[in-house]
Write an enzyme that holds these catalytic residues in place. Sequence first.
Site, short mmCIF file in Angstrom:
data_model
loop_
_atom_site.label_atom_id
_atom_site.label_comp_id
_atom_site.label_asym_id
_atom_site.label_seq_id
_atom_site.Cartn_x
_atom_site.Cartn_y
_atom_site.Cartn_z
N ARG A 243 -13.09 6.92 8.22
CA ARG A 243 -12.69 5.51 8.26
C ARG A 243 -13.71 4.64 7.54
O ARG A 243 -13.34 3.64 6.91
CB ARG A 243 -12.54 5.05 9.71
CG ARG A 243 -11.97 3.64 9.84
CD ARG A 243 -10.58 3.55 9.23
NE ARG A 243 -9.95 2.28 9.51
CZ ARG A 243 -8.69 1.97 9.20
NH1 ARG A 243 -7.94 2.87 8.59
NH2 ARG A 243 -8.18 0.80 9.50
N HIS B 194 -7.93 -4.61 -1.54
CA HIS B 194 -6.65 -4.01 -1.19
C HIS B 194 -6.04 -4.65 0.05
O HIS B 194 -4.81 -4.76 0.17
CB HIS B 194 -6.83 -2.50 -0.98
CG HIS B 194 -5.56 -1.77 -0.72
ND1 HIS B 194 -4.54 -1.68 -1.66
CD2 HIS B 194 -5.11 -1.09 0.38
CE1 HIS B 194 -3.55 -0.97 -1.15
NE2 HIS B 194 -3.85 -0.60 0.07
N ASP B 195 -6.87 -5.08 0.99
CA ASP B 195 -6.36 -5.65 2.24
C ASP B 195 -5.80 -7.06 2.08
O ASP B 195 -5.42 -7.69 3.08
CB ASP B 195 -7.46 -5.67 3.30
CG ASP B 195 -7.55 -4.35 4.05
OD1 ASP B 195 -6.74 -3.45 3.77
OD2 ASP B 195 -8.44 -4.23 4.91
N ASP C 90 -8.56 -5.44 -6.09
CA ASP C 90 -8.20 -4.19 -5.43
C ASP C 90 -8.84 -3.01 -6.18
O ASP C 90 -8.61 -2.83 -7.38
CB ASP C 90 -6.68 -4.03 -5.42
CG ASP C 90 -6.18 -2.92 -4.51
OD1 ASP C 90 -6.97 -2.01 -4.20
OD2 ASP C 90 -5.01 -2.97 -4.12
N SER D 161 0.84 -1.18 0.00
CA SER D 161 0.00 0.00 0.00
C SER D 161 0.89 1.25 0.00
O SER D 161 1.76 1.38 -0.85
CB SER D 161 -0.96 -0.03 1.20
OG SER D 161 -1.90 1.00 1.14
#
Length: 522
Positions: free
Chosen positions: A305, A503-504, A469, A236
């Site tokens: 968040r 993405h994680d 992603d 990232s």
Amino acid sequence: MSPPRVATHLAKNASRHTRLSRNSLREHTASSSASKPASTACSSRFRDQPSFPCVDAHAARESRIRSARNAPSFSSSSSTFSGPEPPYARPTPTSYKTYRHTSPLPLTYAPPLPSFDIAYETWGTLSPAKDNVILLHTGLSASSHAASTNTNPSEGWWEKFIGPGLALDTNQFFIVCTNVLGGCYGSTGPSSLDPTTGLPYATRFPVVSIFDMVRAQFCLLDHLGIDRLYASVGSSMGAMQSLAAGWLYPERVGKVVSISGTARSSPSAIAMRFAQRSVLMADPNWNNGFYYDGLPPHTGMKLARQIATITYRSGPEWDQRFGRKFRPLPESYQPAFAPDGTELPRTPALCPDFQIETYLDYQGEQFCLKYDANSLIYISKAMDLFDLTLPALSALHITPPAPRTTPPPLPPSRAHAQPSPPHAQYHAQISHSKSHPPPPNPPPHLPELAAGLHPLANTPTLVLGVQSDILFPVEQQREVADALRMAGNQMVSYYELGGVWGHDTFLLDVQNIGGAIRGFLS
């Protein structure tokens, strides 16, 4: 009564009966108000106003913060919400080491920073020659606590990737991880005290770049007597730092690992981060960044968040994990009935009702008091500014260094058995790359990116992308690999991973991410 008027009359009566019989959002009836004196009806209307627990939660949180001002605590309340996410915790100053740099640090966009601190942690054993060092770079909000240590046994954000026999093998390597410049977990950032005033920098802190973060890390390496890295590894935002480290210091960085990153922030990613900053800065508590003697912008942080979490995962995962399921009904819920006695469908709530909504609400609640709002603003801006195309570098008056001239390093297990081979032979031995078709319409900036990446022409590089992603789409990793090869790098290993974690994936896919790293490094 004519047919049209009859229909209208029946429709009005049906609507009225539905309002009378359901647990509506307003939970009061016109008839009860009409049967009481005006003052009683008025008080009843106020008493029976609709309730929105998700909104009330912000006031309740603010009340807790006020009551804890004399003994602030940033830890989140425990929850039984299950999920695959690794744990995050705010580290205590006793759990990491701090390096204080007392000479000025040149910055990209501002005058030099007079001094700064860098928080860091290490794993493994430094070899006598200090040639087995891996610098691990973090994502936006991570601390230096990548894995458990003797001083902090709690799990780190990359716990399953660091240790004996793991991706970053502590039997072979000495791993260093820092909290980045601009952060709030021990390194100097907006929440740190400005030595000239004795007050927090707040938004008087200078805008920093990814290059600035990396230069600060190399000041730490100089302090530790580490002249060369075996590898620079990051995911990232850490992937940006990893590329920047190899770009700034070609002779000092042996290999580069870039996972779910980019060499040029895209407009879509900039837009997503801008939205997060916008809701955060719109929180009245933000106060232009000067909130350290008052209430933090906790509501803006929670909303930011939630937006970020959407970009970290993927739609297919949401479908598999939550589908369109609703949250369980509270025990106090009373079903509503139609005039004919038929039970009406569940009454929708305007607060989190779907499980995906409750998940986002939970993620925002867990994060909003753990991280400094100004750090989020500054670090996300640094990500937006990252651009390794040659015109962008020229605009910053940064002169690209020459590519490395020394051979890439061999793994510690082989380093003393034979000398490092030439670049071409080394490529033939270790470079394995999943093929991908050339883009049918190459982006116009690809030649400029290749020119900008020329300092990495002789640095072995592993690039990993994830097909699900949406924050750093896989096309951006293909772009990095293509540009490196166009720059003359014949030692590029490129892989694309499937899966639904988005993405994680770099936090969760131990088998594939870890296996690719271990193979590339060893």
